[in-house]
Design an enzyme around this catalytic site. Structure first.
Site, PDB file in Angstrom:
ATOM      1  N   SER A  16       0.849  -1.191   0.000  1.00  0.00           N
ATOM      2  CA  SER A  16       0.000   0.000   0.000  1.00  0.00           C
ATOM      3  C   SER A  16       0.885   1.242   0.000  1.00  0.00           C
ATOM      4  CB  SER A  16      -0.906  -0.005   1.220  1.00  0.00           C
ATOM      5  OG  SER A  16      -1.850  -1.041   1.100  1.00  0.00           O
ATOM      6  N   HIS A  61       0.669   3.453  -2.628  1.00  0.00           N
ATOM      7  CA  HIS A  61       0.798   3.891  -4.022  1.00  0.00           C
ATOM      8  C   HIS A  61      -0.540   4.344  -4.591  1.00  0.00           C
ATOM      9  CE1 HIS A  61       4.610   1.962  -3.636  1.00  0.00           C
ATOM     10  NE2 HIS A  61       4.087   0.767  -3.550  1.00  0.00           N
ATOM     11  N   HIS A 104       8.926   3.362  -3.452  1.00  0.00           N
ATOM     12  CA  HIS A 104       8.858   2.891  -2.066  1.00  0.00           C
ATOM     13  C   HIS A 104       9.726   3.738  -1.157  1.00  0.00           C
ATOM     14  CE1 HIS A 104       7.735  -0.597  -4.488  1.00  0.00           C
ATOM     15  NE2 HIS A 104       6.959  -0.895  -3.493  1.00  0.00           N
TER      16      HIS A 104
END
Ligand code: ADP
Ligand code: ADP
Ligand code: MG
Ligand code: MG
Ligand code: MG
Ligand code: MG
Lengths: 213, 326, 326, 213
Positions: B52, B54, B214
């Site tokens: 999660s 993004h 990330h």
């Protein structure tokens, strides 16, 4: 090394990871995505729960429960890798557990990680702590050392292996994206492997003390 | 760190509750986001997923003409095999399921384990690896999957909607990936809820080139520069890997903390760069689509279109994050 | 300050170039954004505008079913009368033009001056003033226009598209405004390109309640709290002014720098709050729609729907910022 | 006071605003939206350009050009307000310009602002600098002072008026949104009015010196 030994090992590993959670995350922030501490803490917390909910009746079962839980609850790279390692160990472990049997099972765990992650020693991954630990165990068996001594040496080898990742340039995992910039940082997965081996040595101390009692 | 969350532990769960409440077209069950309408018999199912953070990727692309299900993991952490297995079984309409996997060790391993466990479903996989900031060599985990994921999901989703068989859908997905390249630049680090502080420190005078999604640090730092110069850096990297030519689908994507106004400024430069190379922006997207929490910065993704891909791109889509034609 | 711009002076111009390049459905001419298709004979024209920095508002809402033209001013500065006059004349299809004006002194004055200068066009005006953080009294410039602007543009745009006369379109626009209320909370200040530093300083432990969309400081600071508590503060303010009842259109809007994931977390809380009051979220929007540059934070806008408004909300719309039904 | 006097005034005002641009923006950041400096700088730069492109042939024309340019180029609240002020002044100004004529025209400018903005003295706006300046001009006319002295007093009155906005609670413009929190800050529009009046006094000094030469 009865079932309780393995349950204690896993619980102890969970505690050490909880305590070092922020350090693991910081190592991952430097060359990864800052979640390794959270991942393993979540995973080993779930392992402890699973060991309570389904108390294992054999050493192999404790390891299989841990491995399956890690695969099912962690995600990321480390979840499947550690999960497969514990499952492979569990599958290889024979009852009653002897030191040679444990060493062989541990090696099976390392091989599982290498196979799944396609990493080799020197790639700056958990392998760089796990493989030296496995070699130390095998050597200790050959020398006929006690479990206590064997686990202690394995823990030291893992520690040294983890520190040895610092000058390495990563070739696997997220850290590899950094190229040269990955040099100078300890690999978070190697560091957590060292914690898990440290827990093993710690439990062996307790066992040894128990025997003396 | 100030974030609109309840606790760092519950953020993914809470966000999914919000998605479910906001979009009656979606169903959220056990950490998987499905189309409320369920699987369609004979249609190839599309499943994607990843960490999660993004958003709108991937859950925001569940719906007609795109995904059938998305498996969100913890923040920046791949989903676990159970989620993927559940999703795969649930969306199979008998024609098999395509896994759209971004090339990260974690995503790859968890999708692989899941695929092995779904032996009752015909599963094909496509690996998205578009980020030219990472050399694709023996010395890396291979190129990362970033912006092209959206292109793959859209185009493969359109073909699946038209009833194509699994092999065809997988083929077009791989083709989109092959024809796509991305490059990203960060002005600031993101802050994960769990860490509570920026993943990396970036002085006010520098930018990080070649970042992923990330919060990983990039390959190199350079002095902060104008939108024109930064766009040129990104476009040269893309162009150096896959020469810009013909009709292009171009996305200027925000990393989550960058306002739309700035993304349009970048797009103007990107478009001019492409024209300068004799190529043409034929389709475009400007906005926050494949983000990295609150990071400020942008990425550019370019895909060399052909007639088929253009038609599939233009086909109707109806998801929370991308919608046209219905 | 790091921003993806070329110069602070050129940012609006450059962003408009990007918009024009990205959206073939738009034409940008002399700082006015039009539908490329031009005015439609017999259709009431809709013109809005205001300072830049709120993207996608307003230019992103030009297109079928919403605005005919948008007049972007400098960052946080109302447009000048010339732009509005140009836009008004250009979009008149013979049925008159509605000016949708957010209630700020600058916007009001410039639209007023423009309306006076367009004596050849039948012009009606609606003033949007939905922000309950501002007391609407003799002691203020009156409530600010914020999130409800989007609702007004969408609903009035739909009615205009259906061929309703100017008086009707103006009536429904005013009705949407009357039925709508907003409240905003900032976690951080925004930074205008011209000033180059944050408009206000907000410590890491505090949030600013009752902010507008121009980086104005709010009414009050309180300690940072959970998404649940902050959502409750906003919703209590709204509920205290216009009791939540019946079917509601609800927007949880990001201020530009807040990731979508967090907005969904807030939406989950807002939805629960509304259910707790016995009302119902019947339609919703979650995303960055009416922003304040790179500010982190959110606003909630609620509109009490009726059958007509619901139908008009659901009608097709095709703009860069809002699209469904075609 | 010929056309040149008015052109010099406007140019001088532009320079002062350019130099104080950041201060005006900071005042606006405290209780508004941090654009007043940029707005007026942009506007007065355009005024200077317009005065070059279409050189005025009469004082009134200089003011009308300035007013129209401000309306057409500034936007925001201050654009129409200052623009209308200069336009109203221009419309009211009779050639040749006398001090009483100027004072009356200035008052017409203030009235235009009050009418358009619907603000009254004490509302913490530019009115709080402009109205005292206008009163000072009228008083100077009544006392038969020289233009130099009159403009100087007007500038001082505007300065004092601007500072007097600090303790006020805003009732108009963006600052009114702040309620009590607007207290303790100087109004940016009042501050820019003081600059413009300061420029007027400065030009009068130059003129006075010229007369002495
Ligand atoms: N291919 C691989 N083989 C072995 N170990 C790996 C591999 N890829 C990553 N790792 C290990 O996983 C660690 C990262 O775990 P974690 O942060 O939990 O997952 P992720 O990288 O998905 O965020 C690395 O530090 C490294 O030790
Ligand atoms: N209604 C009004 N009447 C008179 N002056 C006003 C009024 N509203 C605002 N002002 C003046 O305008 C100034 C703000 O100008 P500016 O910052 O350029 O415009 P904006 O408020 O639109 O950003 C305020 O400081 C105040 O002096
Ligand atoms: Mg990690
Ligand atoms: Mg991760
Ligand atoms: Mg302004
Ligand atoms: Mg202002």
């Amino acid at each position: 090394m009865d079932t309780g030994f393995f349950v204690t090992w896993l619980r102890d590993a969970a505690t050490r990871i909880r305590l070092q959670r922020d350090r693991l995350t910081e190592l991952d922030a430097a060359i990864g995505d800052a979640d390794h501490g959270a991942n393993l803490d979540r995973g080993f917390t779930e392992v402890c729960k699973a060991l309570e909910d389904w108390p294992p009746t054999a050493p192999a079962q404790a390891l299989l429960t841990a491995g399956t839980t890690l695969i099912r609850r962690v995600g990321g790279a480390s979840g499947p890798l550690y999960g497969s390692a514990f499952r492979a160990m569990g599958k290889a472990l024979q009852d009653p557990v002897t030191l040679p049997g444990f060493a062989a099972a541990f090696e099976a765990g390392v091989v599982a990680v290498e196979r799944l992650g396609k990493a080799a020693p020197g790639d700056k991954t958990m392998i760089d702590a796990l493989a030296p630990a496995s070699r130390a165990l095998t050597a200790a068996v050959e020398k006929g050392l006690t479990p206590y001594e064997a686990f202690h040496r394995a823990a030291v080898a893992a520690e040294e292996g983890s520190r040895a990742t610092i000058p390495m340039r990563a070739r696997k995992g997220r850290a590899s994206y950094l190229g040269e910039r990955s040099v100078g940082h300890e690999d978070p997965g190697a560091a957590s492997s060292a914690l898990i081996l440290g827990a093993l040595a710690g439990v062996a101390v307790k066992e040894a003390t128990k025997e003396v009692d | 760190m100030k974030k609109l969350i309840n606790t760092a532990q519950s953020v993914v769960e809470d966000a999914l509750s919000g998605m479910a409440a906001a979009h009656p077209s979606l169903r959220v069950r056990e950490r998987v986001v499905y189309r409320a309408s369920g699987p369609r018999a004979g249609k190839v199912g599309l499943v994607s997923g990843g960490g999660s953070g993004h958003e709108p990727l991937h859950a925001g692309f569940v719906g007609y003409g795109m995904l059938d299900a998305a498996c969100p993991g913890e923040v920046f952490t791949s989903p676990v095999p159970d989620q993927i297995v559940e999703a795969t079984r649930a969306v199979d309409g008998g024609a098999g399921v395509l896994h759209i996997v971004k090339n990260y060790t974690g995503d790859v391993l968890n999708f692989e384990l899941a695929a092995e466990l779904c032996d009752d479903v015909q599963v094909a996989s496509v690996l998205v690896d578009d980020d030219v900031a990472v050399e694709d060599s023996l010395y890396t985990a291979g190129r990362r999957g970033t912006g092209a994921t959206l292109f793959v999901e859209k185009v493969a989703g359109a073909l699946a909607e038209q009833g194509a068989p699994l092999a065809e859908v997988a083929r077009v997905a791989a083709e989109v990936d092959e024809r796509s390249r991305s490059f990203g630049i960060a002005l600031t680090s993101c802050t994960t809820p769990a860490a509570g502080k920026p993943t990396f420190e970036l002085p006010d005078t520098q930018v990080e080139l070649g970042i992923g999604i990330h919060g990983e640090p990039g390959r190199r730092r350079v002095p902060m520069a104008s939108a024109r110069e930064l766009a040129a850096v990104a476009m040269e990297a893309v162009h150096g890997d896959l020469p810009l030519a013909g009709d292009l689908l171009v996305m200027v994507n925000g990393m989550g903390g960058t306002p739309l106004m700035e993304l349009y400024v970048v797009f103007a430069e990107v478009e001019a760069f492409i024209r300068g190379k004799g190529a043409r922006v034929s389709r475009s997207l400007v906005g926050n689509y494949v983000t990295s929490l609150d990071m400020q910065g942008f990425s550019v993704t370019v895909c060399r279109l052909d007639g088929e891909l253009t038609r599939l791109w233009d086909a109707p889509v109806d998801t929370p994050g991308l919608r046209w034609g219905r």
